[in-house]
Design a protein around this motif. Structure first.
Motif, PDB file in Angstrom:
ATOM      1  N   PHE A  10       9.327  -8.438  -5.735  1.00 55.70           N
ATOM      2  CA  PHE A  10      10.723  -8.025  -5.901  1.00 55.70           C
ATOM      3  C   PHE A  10      11.483  -8.440  -4.653  1.00 55.70           C
ATOM      4  CE2 PHE A  10      14.060  -4.625  -5.738  1.00 55.70           C
ATOM      5  CZ  PHE A  10      14.683  -4.923  -6.942  1.00 55.70           C
ATOM      6  N   ASN A  11      12.449  -9.340  -4.805  1.00 58.19           N
ATOM      7  CA  ASN A  11      13.186  -9.905  -3.679  1.00 58.19           C
ATOM      8  C   ASN A  11      12.229 -10.401  -2.590  1.00 58.19           C
ATOM      9  OD1 ASN A  11      15.392 -10.757  -2.204  1.00 58.19           O
ATOM     10  ND2 ASN A  11      15.710  -8.777  -1.217  1.00 58.19           N
ATOM     11  N   LYS A  12      11.235 -11.138  -3.014  1.00 55.82           N
ATOM     12  CA  LYS A  12      10.248 -11.780  -2.134  1.00 55.82           C
ATOM     13  C   LYS A  12       9.334 -10.781  -1.426  1.00 55.82           C
ATOM     14  CE  LYS A  12      13.352 -15.692  -1.274  1.00 55.82           C
ATOM     15  NZ  LYS A  12      14.079 -16.488  -0.251  1.00 55.82           N
ATOM     16  N   GLN A  13       9.369  -9.519  -1.857  1.00 60.21           N
ATOM     17  CA  GLN A  13       8.509  -8.499  -1.286  1.00 60.21           C
ATOM     18  C   GLN A  13       7.438  -8.102  -2.297  1.00 60.21           C
ATOM     19  OE1 GLN A  13       8.870  -7.327   1.932  1.00 60.21           O
ATOM     20  NE2 GLN A  13      10.573  -8.770   2.176  1.00 60.21           N
ATOM     21  N   GLU A  14       6.224  -7.906  -1.825  1.00 58.18           N
ATOM     22  CA  GLU A  14       5.132  -7.488  -2.700  1.00 58.18           C
ATOM     23  C   GLU A  14       5.104  -5.963  -2.765  1.00 58.18           C
ATOM     24  OE1 GLU A  14       0.473  -7.670  -2.106  1.00 58.18           O
ATOM     25  OE2 GLU A  14       1.236  -9.658  -2.682  1.00 58.18           O
ATOM     26  N   LEU A  15       5.243  -5.446  -3.975  1.00 62.38           N
ATOM     27  CA  LEU A  15       5.255  -4.003  -4.196  1.00 62.38           C
ATOM     28  C   LEU A  15       4.150  -3.625  -5.178  1.00 62.38           C
ATOM     29  CD1 LEU A  15       9.099  -3.422  -4.722  1.00 62.38           C
ATOM     30  CD2 LEU A  15       7.824  -3.314  -2.569  1.00 62.38           C
ATOM     31  N   SER A  16       3.501  -2.503  -4.927  1.00 63.20           N
ATOM     32  CA  SER A  16       2.447  -2.021  -5.819  1.00 63.20           C
ATOM     33  C   SER A  16       2.943  -0.809  -6.592  1.00 63.20           C
ATOM     34  CB  SER A  16       1.193  -1.653  -5.016  1.00 63.20           C
ATOM     35  OG  SER A  16       0.620  -2.788  -4.427  1.00 63.20           O
ATOM     36  N   LEU A  17       3.195  -0.984  -7.886  1.00 61.17           N
ATOM     37  CA  LEU A  17       3.497   0.136  -8.768  1.00 61.17           C
ATOM     38  C   LEU A  17       2.186   0.855  -9.060  1.00 61.17           C
ATOM     39  CD1 LEU A  17       5.665  -1.759 -11.458  1.00 61.17           C
ATOM     40  CD2 LEU A  17       6.324  -1.092  -9.133  1.00 61.17           C
ATOM     41  N   ASN A  18       2.198   2.166  -9.103  1.00 60.57           N
ATOM     42  CA  ASN A  18       0.921   2.854  -9.334  1.00 60.57           C
ATOM     43  C   ASN A  18       1.022   3.944 -10.395  1.00 60.57           C
ATOM     44  OD1 ASN A  18       1.582   5.442  -7.984  1.00 60.57           O
ATOM     45  ND2 ASN A  18       1.569   4.214  -6.101  1.00 60.57           N
ATOM     46  N   THR A  19      -0.147   4.416 -10.810  1.00 61.52           N
ATOM     47  CA  THR A  19      -0.228   5.405 -11.879  1.00 61.52           C
ATOM     48  C   THR A  19       0.205   6.797 -11.427  1.00 61.52           C
ATOM     49  OG1 THR A  19      -2.581   5.606 -11.324  1.00 61.52           O
ATOM     50  CG2 THR A  19      -2.016   4.238 -13.225  1.00 61.52           C
TER      51      THR A  19
END
Length: 220
Positions: A10-19
């Motif tokens: 997202f906007n060149k940033q790595e994000l981890s969505l989690n449960t």
């Protein structure tokens, strides 16, 4: 606590969505969540509705476990940390802060938050009345118009959910993340909230959350 993850850019940033209904931003060592609604159950009890107190304790314990799991140094709450004024459940936050004095806690004001300057100081909160921005990503409680491409925004507020039909013919409703090129809408972190399962599949990619898994929903 089991944590399933789905990594996005997202906007060149790595994000981890989690449960656990939150996002971890590894490069910033930051946990991102919205709509904790501390004190909501106590507010209901005050008005004669029997809701157990352990909801708030469980939600705070989940947040604490996520901080430990990720070794987060910062938490951004994108609105509605507090449901309606100060009550016994809200004061649990004070104990949490005493256990994590070095943690930086940001709150972007939501429509339910009613914290005075004295209370934000007491709880060690960095309070943003409208918007917080870092690394060209904005955090604001209310989502932008889906067609707005003028910024990259992470929001909450609407408690997104999705309705799915599973075999044989059973319908389930699950919390979800809504993701577009310029916006992420977080699910409510608290389990004591409703779900808005309006179909927004034409505007967002949905990531549904079950107990142990997070998975993208194919667009029609």
């Amino acid at each position: 606590m089991k944590i399933g993850e789905q990594t996005i850019t997202f906007n060149k940033q790595e994000l981890s969505l989690n449960t656990q209904r939150s996002i971890y931003w590894k490069d910033q060592k930051t946990l991102i969540l919205s709509d904790l609604h501390l004190g909501k159950a106590a507010h209901f009890r005050k008005h004669g509705i029997a809701i157990p107190m352990d909801i708030a304790i469980t939600d705070l314990n989940r947040m604490e476990s996520l901080i430990a799991y990720y070794q987060a140094k910062q938490v951004i709450v994108v609105g509605d940390l507090i449901h309606a004024g100060i009550n016994q459940e809200v004061l649990l936050l004070e104990s949490f802060r005493q256990r994590h004095p070095e943690l930086q806690l940001h709150l972007v004001k939501g429509n339910h938050d009613r914290l005075s300057q004295q209370m934000t100081a007491r709880f060690g909160i960095v309070h943003h009345r409208e918007i917080f921005e870092t690394q060209q990503i904005q955090f604001k409680h209310h989502p932008a118009d889906a067609a707005d491409s003028s910024s990259f925004r992470i929001s909450g507020h609407i408690h997104p959910g999705i309705s799915l039909v599973i075999p044989p013919k059973r319908q389930v409703r699950l919390p979800c993340f809504l993701v577009s090129d310029h916006q992420i809408i977080l699910p409510a972190f608290s389990t004591f909230t409703g779900l808005d399962s309006k179909d927004l599949s034409s505007l967002y990619q949905s990531y549904a959350i079950s107990d142990d898994h997070i998975f993208p929903i194919r667009k029609n």
